[in-house]
Design a protein around this motif. Structure first.
Motif: not given
Length: 65
Positions: A37-42, A9-15, A49-54
């Protein structure tokens, strides 16, 4: 929902974002998703990217793992 379904679902949403990373870094979509994922976690710097939504989506994914 299970981990695999949520990941798909995430891969489709952030395709679009994943595809861009894939193209720029010449990696497959799975690796590009891991990069995202790594970028957002860090506390990432990707402007498209909508950081809060991700963060919410990723938190749900982690809970399923």
């Amino acid at each position: 929902m299970d981990y695999r379904t949520k990941k798909e679902e995430m891969m489709k949403k952030y395709e679009r974002q994943i595809a861009l990373l894939s193209e720029v870094h010449n990696v497959d979509m799975g690796v590009a998703f891991d990069m995202l994922k790594t970028n957002e976690v860090n506390h990432g710097h990707y402007d498209y990217i909508n950081h809060e939504e991700f963060a919410k989506d990723y938190e749900e994914l982690i809970k399923l793992s």
